[in-house]
Motif scaffolding. Structure first.
Motif, PDB file in Angstrom:
ATOM      1  N   TYR A 370      35.610 -25.257 -11.423  1.00  0.00           N
ATOM      2  CA  TYR A 370      36.479 -25.324 -12.760  1.00  0.00           C
ATOM      3  C   TYR A 370      36.062 -24.367 -13.631  1.00  0.00           C
ATOM      4  CZ  TYR A 370      38.522 -29.827 -11.321  1.00  0.00           C
ATOM      5  OH  TYR A 370      39.298 -30.698 -10.714  1.00  0.00           O
ATOM      6  N   GLU A 371      34.734 -23.842 -13.532  1.00  0.00           N
ATOM      7  CA  GLU A 371      34.215 -22.800 -14.640  1.00  0.00           C
ATOM      8  C   GLU A 371      35.015 -21.564 -13.923  1.00  0.00           C
ATOM      9  OE1 GLU A 371      32.842 -22.695 -17.453  1.00  0.00           O
ATOM     10  OE2 GLU A 371      31.586 -24.712 -17.380  1.00  0.00           O
ATOM     11  N   ASP A 372      35.162 -21.259 -12.766  1.00  0.00           N
ATOM     12  CA  ASP A 372      35.861 -20.143 -12.195  1.00  0.00           C
ATOM     13  C   ASP A 372      37.119 -20.198 -12.728  1.00  0.00           C
ATOM     14  OD1 ASP A 372      33.605 -19.082 -11.081  1.00  0.00           O
ATOM     15  OD2 ASP A 372      33.998 -20.015  -9.178  1.00  0.00           O
ATOM     16  N   LEU A 373      37.949 -21.256 -12.537  1.00  0.00           N
ATOM     17  CA  LEU A 373      39.287 -21.300 -13.070  1.00  0.00           C
ATOM     18  C   LEU A 373      39.388 -21.204 -14.759  1.00  0.00           C
ATOM     19  CD1 LEU A 373      40.604 -24.560 -11.077  1.00  0.00           C
ATOM     20  CD2 LEU A 373      41.376 -22.093 -10.874  1.00  0.00           C
ATOM     21  N   LYS A 374      38.444 -21.515 -15.432  1.00  0.00           N
ATOM     22  CA  LYS A 374      38.378 -21.414 -16.771  1.00  0.00           C
ATOM     23  C   LYS A 374      38.291 -19.924 -17.238  1.00  0.00           C
ATOM     24  CE  LYS A 374      35.913 -22.568 -20.908  1.00  0.00           C
ATOM     25  NZ  LYS A 374      34.509 -23.317 -21.624  1.00  0.00           N
ATOM     26  N   GLU A 375      37.535 -19.225 -16.433  1.00  0.00           N
ATOM     27  CA  GLU A 375      37.350 -17.803 -16.602  1.00  0.00           C
ATOM     28  C   GLU A 375      38.703 -17.036 -16.092  1.00  0.00           C
ATOM     29  OE1 GLU A 375      34.475 -14.228 -15.127  1.00  0.00           O
ATOM     30  OE2 GLU A 375      33.840 -16.327 -14.824  1.00  0.00           O
ATOM     31  N   ASP A 379      43.587 -19.848 -21.059  1.00  0.00           N
ATOM     32  CA  ASP A 379      44.560 -20.428 -22.041  1.00  0.00           C
ATOM     33  C   ASP A 379      45.083 -21.675 -21.355  1.00  0.00           C
ATOM     34  OD1 ASP A 379      44.321 -18.448 -23.691  1.00  0.00           O
ATOM     35  OD2 ASP A 379      45.875 -17.254 -22.944  1.00  0.00           O
ATOM     36  N   TRP A 380      44.184 -22.081 -20.090  1.00  0.00           N
ATOM     37  CA  TRP A 380      44.960 -23.381 -19.279  1.00  0.00           C
ATOM     38  C   TRP A 380      43.844 -24.421 -19.747  1.00  0.00           C
ATOM     39  CZ3 TRP A 380      44.083 -24.293 -13.342  1.00  0.00           C
ATOM     40  CH2 TRP A 380      44.964 -25.098 -12.781  1.00  0.00           C
ATOM     41  N   ALA A 381      44.386 -25.534 -19.963  1.00  0.00           N
ATOM     42  CA  ALA A 381      43.694 -26.806 -20.528  1.00  0.00           C
ATOM     43  C   ALA A 381      43.244 -27.365 -19.301  1.00  0.00           C
ATOM     44  CB  ALA A 381      44.700 -27.556 -21.488  1.00  0.00           C
ATOM     45  N   HIS A 382      43.822 -27.427 -18.288  1.00  0.00           N
ATOM     46  CA  HIS A 382      43.681 -28.277 -17.134  1.00  0.00           C
ATOM     47  C   HIS A 382      42.210 -28.289 -16.872  1.00  0.00           C
ATOM     48  CE1 HIS A 382      43.838 -30.907 -13.450  1.00  0.00           C
ATOM     49  NE2 HIS A 382      43.434 -29.536 -12.868  1.00  0.00           N
ATOM     50  N   PRO A 383      41.545 -27.045 -16.524  1.00  0.00           N
ATOM     51  CA  PRO A 383      40.038 -26.837 -15.942  1.00  0.00           C
ATOM     52  C   PRO A 383      39.065 -27.366 -17.129  1.00  0.00           C
ATOM     53  CG  PRO A 383      40.935 -24.881 -16.157  1.00  0.00           C
ATOM     54  CD  PRO A 383      42.057 -25.585 -16.423  1.00  0.00           C
ATOM     55  N   ILE A 385      39.781 -29.950 -19.267  1.00  0.00           N
ATOM     56  CA  ILE A 385      39.855 -31.460 -19.272  1.00  0.00           C
ATOM     57  C   ILE A 385      38.867 -31.851 -18.219  1.00  0.00           C
ATOM     58  CG2 ILE A 385      41.280 -33.472 -18.904  1.00  0.00           C
ATOM     59  CD1 ILE A 385      43.724 -31.604 -20.287  1.00  0.00           C
ATOM     60  N   GLN A 386      39.170 -31.331 -17.063  1.00  0.00           N
ATOM     61  CA  GLN A 386      38.353 -31.645 -15.746  1.00  0.00           C
ATOM     62  C   GLN A 386      36.882 -31.592 -15.980  1.00  0.00           C
ATOM     63  OE1 GLN A 386      41.278 -33.236 -14.724  1.00  0.00           O
ATOM     64  NE2 GLN A 386      40.136 -33.367 -12.922  1.00  0.00           N
ATOM     65  N   ILE A 387      36.445 -30.309 -16.792  1.00  0.00           N
ATOM     66  CA  ILE A 387      35.129 -30.006 -16.964  1.00  0.00           C
ATOM     67  C   ILE A 387      34.538 -31.228 -17.948  1.00  0.00           C
ATOM     68  CG2 ILE A 387      33.442 -28.538 -18.166  1.00  0.00           C
ATOM     69  CD1 ILE A 387      35.035 -26.180 -16.909  1.00  0.00           C
ATOM     70  N   ALA A 388      35.401 -31.655 -19.110  1.00  0.00           N
ATOM     71  CA  ALA A 388      35.006 -32.691 -19.879  1.00  0.00           C
ATOM     72  C   ALA A 388      34.936 -34.034 -19.094  1.00  0.00           C
ATOM     73  CB  ALA A 388      36.227 -33.076 -21.128  1.00  0.00           C
ATOM     74  N   TYR A 389      35.634 -34.451 -18.223  1.00  0.00           N
ATOM     75  CA  TYR A 389      35.633 -35.612 -17.454  1.00  0.00           C
ATOM     76  C   TYR A 389      34.342 -35.752 -16.513  1.00  0.00           C
ATOM     77  CZ  TYR A 389      40.111 -37.900 -18.376  1.00  0.00           C
ATOM     78  OH  TYR A 389      41.203 -38.632 -19.173  1.00  0.00           O
TER      79      TYR A 389
END
Length: 804
Positions: A370-375, A379-383, A385-389
């Motif tokens: 998810y950190e890779d996707l966030k990088e 601007d994408w909220a999904h990763p 949100i998953q990191i927060a969960y």
């Protein structure tokens, strides 16, 4: 040909002439030569020999003082340009009603502006005002005789009104003017299909679609034609689940027709890149679309092709940026809307490994993914949100809360983020979670007590996000209990937190407004209004606060300036109405009040305005306006209430009775409606015409139908089978108003019931000509044709049964 077009035009010395010189034959000959040149071309001038002319001495005019021409102020031209630019921006945003207003405003000052004349017809067309679009397209063909676009628009407008032969002629005229045949062949194909010439339709479509696309289109259009509930296939639909003529599935993802009116018609230069895309040579098509930037840097068609090519080349981030760039200009263009949907699916596909690790409770591996996707997609909220969960799973609740807040800043309505934030709140601050739940249930009193307890326990540490939440929540609880001074104080304290700045400003503004402190209300409502300019609740309160707290001149300037941006906002007209009234301009005030009421009658339902109506002679007229406004909104109970108030004030006036009759007829109370409509005619033999929106089943496209008391009463008698009374009433109406569309249509149905078929057909034909968007006379013509056919068959059967 103009003289300037001659490559070898001879030079002439232009001399100042004395009055006597005008009578010189040489000057007459020169005038004739120039006239012949303008009509016959350069060869005429070359072959024409001028007679010798005597040398003329110029008179001394040094004593003449020529007046200086006044310069056009730059602000004037800037104003015209700003109106046009604003109209075009609104057009691109899909706000066609506002665009129409400003296009027409531009034409008042520059009646021959080419861009305005080009786009105004499309503004009508996309609002389904096809009758107005026809007139505007016809005008555009006059001012741009060599342009194919207005002829194509004219073709589609004729098609929309079922005038297929005229539509075909318009498309053929366009075909003569442009090398780009796509829109022409498509339009002709649809016309032929609905004229029951299927082979001709297929021949046209086969020139622009492959065999599989033709078959797919054929099936779709056949379904449209067989759908009895829909009198016409949809021209344009912005919903991907509702295909339309301008958004055909076979045209995905290019959707050329969806760009009509927005961009230039000629898209020839992009045929090769789109051909490469169609052959799935995506890397090549990316390069081709990029190279086309020199020709069409910001063109929607090029950007759309580039976005889809990048998407299929697995360059998802770049594709998303391109589609967002399109969406910023044309929010509803289906190419970019569907492109962003596909981008989202592609990103979710990229996240499948992270989801796998998440489901298998392999927290660290999932977190890394998810950190890779966030990088990759910041601007994408999904990763996030998953990191927060994942943080919630690891009991890192405070971090989870912050990340959920960050995700909601990107996507405020994301249900996963909202649910996750509530879970985090339950663990971090169970009191606040409980208070929120009580607020949602409507238990404001108990929720307020819990918020107050939390504030008392935590206010010593300063206003953090949680304390701001409690203050904001308590503010709304006190507001609901009408404790406006207390709620305003809580909202102001909460507004120091960035998370609650806007909502607390709204609450503070509304609290001050209800408390009568309009200067403070204006200050805070401005913050909320600037952040949410389309929120009418805030806008209405802000406008009224401006009216009640600013000087008259300053408020008038604000209302006039804001009307340019929001020409359909009722509160602005109401504000100007009050200012005009205070300036003792009663007639102009009532005009503005009437406009405000027509847009939103609820604005007049307050004690202040009611007191005005009680003391003014025009009060009963305003109540009538409110009655009609509610009638048009189908709020019949409120409408009748307004008309009854008007009738009590002026019992001998006809309009209130007329309004009651219209309402009762809409409620199908025929006897009561008949009584009031007949009373109206007894008081006023020529009552006003009422223009009302036609029902969906009655219309080819939304339009406004002019009706009268007699046309309504005639239909009422027709419903009661009082056909001869209906006939007499409708004929009387048409004697006074020969082209009254509702009366013509009702007359057609009356004559059809009386089996006077030729007369019925004539009435329906006149009704179609007067109001082509009304589906009722079209249906009437079909029934007349069927009845005539049945009579013909019955006559033939009778003749064949006679003894020979």
């Amino acid at each position: 040909m103009p003289l300037g077009y001659c490559n070898e035009s001879p030079r002439y010395e232009i001399r100042l002439m004395t009055p006597d010189s005008f009578r010189n034959k040489g000057w007459i000959a020169l005038g004739l030569a120039l006239t012949m040149t303008a009509t016959s071309g350069c060869e005429t001038l070359r072959s024409f020999s001028l007679p010798e002319m005597p040398e003329l001495k110029a008179p001394d005019l040094s004593f003449v003082s020529l007046p200086k021409l006044p310069k056009l102020p730059t602000s004037y031209s800037k104003k015209i340009n700003s109106d046009l630019e604003f109209a075009q921006h609104q057009f691109q945003q899909g706000k066609f009603d506002v665009a129409e207003y400003y296009f027409k405003k531009t034409l008042l000052t520059t009646p021959h502006d080419a861009e305005t004349l080009r786009q105004l017809p499309w503004a009508y067309f996309y609002q389904q005002k096809y009758d107005q679009a026809l007139t505007a397209f016809q005008r555009a063909t006059t001012f741009a005789p060599k342009s194919a676009e207005p002829w194509i628009g004219l073709g589609w407008a004729y098609f929309a009104t079922k005038r297929y032969e005229e539509a075909t002629d318009a498309f053929k005229r366009a075909e003569e003017l442009t090398p780009e045949k796509y829109q022409v062949l498509k339009g002709k194909g649809f016309c032929y299909f609905f004229m029951n010439r299927p082979e001709d339709a297929r021949q046209e479509w086969e020139q622009i679609y492959n065999p599989e696309q033709v078959q797919e289109l054929w099936t779709l259009v056949a379904e449209w034609k067989s759908d009895e509930a829909s009198p016409l296939p949809r021209i344009l639909s912005l919903s991907p689940r509702s295909p339309s003529i301008f958004t055909l599935p076979v045209e995905a993802p290019r959707y050329q027709s969806a760009l009509l009116g927005y961009v230039a018609l000629d898209l020839q230069d992009l045929k090769d890149p789109w051909r490469l895309y169609g052959k799935q040579f995506f890397d090549h098509s990316v390069r081709a679309f990029e190279e086309a930037e020199a020709i069409d840097a910001d063109g929607i068609d090029r950007l759309n092709g580039l976005g889809w090519s990048l998407l299929h080349s697995k360059r998802i981030r770049e594709a998303e940026d391109v589609f967002k760039r399109i969406k910023a200009r044309l929010p509803h263009f289906p190419g970019s809307v569907q492109g962003l949907q596909q981008v989202e699916l592609a990103k979710m596909k990229r996240a499948q490994f992270a989801h796998y690790y998440f489901d298998k409770d392999k927290t660290q591996l999932a977190l890394n993914e998810y950190e890779d996707l966030k990088e990759q997609f910041p601007d994408w909220a999904h990763p996030q949100i998953q990191i927060a969960y994942l943080k919630l799973k690891e009991r890192q609740t405070h971090d989870a809360w912050k990340i959920f807040e960050s995700a909601l800043a990107m996507e405020p309505s994301n249900p996963d983020a909202l649910q996750g934030r509530q879970k985090a709140l339950l663990e971090l601050k169970p009191k606040l979670h409980l208070a929120d739940a009580l607020m949602q249930e409507g238990n404001f009193k108990k929720a307020s007590l819990i918020y107050a307890d939390y504030i008392e326990e935590n206010e010593s540490v300063g206003v953090d996000a949680f304390l701001a939440k409690a203050l904001n929540g308590l503010g709304w609880g006190q507001f609901k209990k009408r404790q406006y001074d207390l709620s305003a104080e809580k909202f102001i304290r909460a507004s120091v937190s960035e998370d609650y700045k806007i909502d607390s400003a709204r609450g503070a503004g509304m609290s001050f407004y209800r408390a009568g402190n309009y200067a403070q209300a204006e200050k805070y409502l401005k913050i909320a209004h600037d952040a949410q300019p389309d929120n009418l609740e805030i806008a209405y309160l802000y406008d009224d606060s401006v009216l009640k707290s600013w000087s008259s001149s300053r408020a008038m300037e604000y209302f006039n300036q804001t009307l340019k941006r929001y020409p359909l906002r009722a509160s602005l007209y109401m504000g100007i109405g009050w200012l005009r009234y205070e300036l003792d301009n009663r007639n102009l005030a009532i005009e503005y009040f009437g406009k405000a009421i027509s847009l939103d009658p609820s604005l007049a339902l307050n004690e202040e305005f009611e007191q005005l109506l009680k003391k003014e002679r025009f009060g009963w007229q305003v109540y009538n306006q409110m009655g009609w406004a509610y009638y048009h909104k189908k709020q019949y109970d409120k409408s009748m209430e307004m008309f009854l108030v008007s009738m009590r004030q002026q019992p001998n006036k006809s309009e209130a009775r007329m309004g009651l009759g219209y309402n009762l007829l809409a409620l199908n109370k025929l006897e009561d409606a008949s009584l009031y409509l007949r009373q109206t005619l007894a008081l006023n033999p020529q009552p006003k015409t009422i223009v009302e929106a036609a029902g969906e089943t009655q219309s080819i496209a939304p339009f406004e139908l002019a009706t009268t008391v007699r046309s309504k009463l005639g239909r009422l008698y027709l419903a009661q089978n009082r056909n001869l009374e209906a006939l007499a009433l409708l004929k009387k109406e048409l004697e006074m108003n020969p082209d009254q569309p509702d009366a013509l249509d009702a007359l057609g149905w009356t004559l059809l019931k009386l089996n006077r078929l030729p007369e019925a057909r004539a009435a329906f034909l006149r009704a179609v000509k007067v109001e082509p968007l009304n589906n009722s006379p079209h249906n009437g013509l079909n029934e007349v044709k069927q009845a005539m056919a049945r009579q013909k068959i019955e006559r033939a059967q009778l003749i064949s049964a006679l003894p020979r």
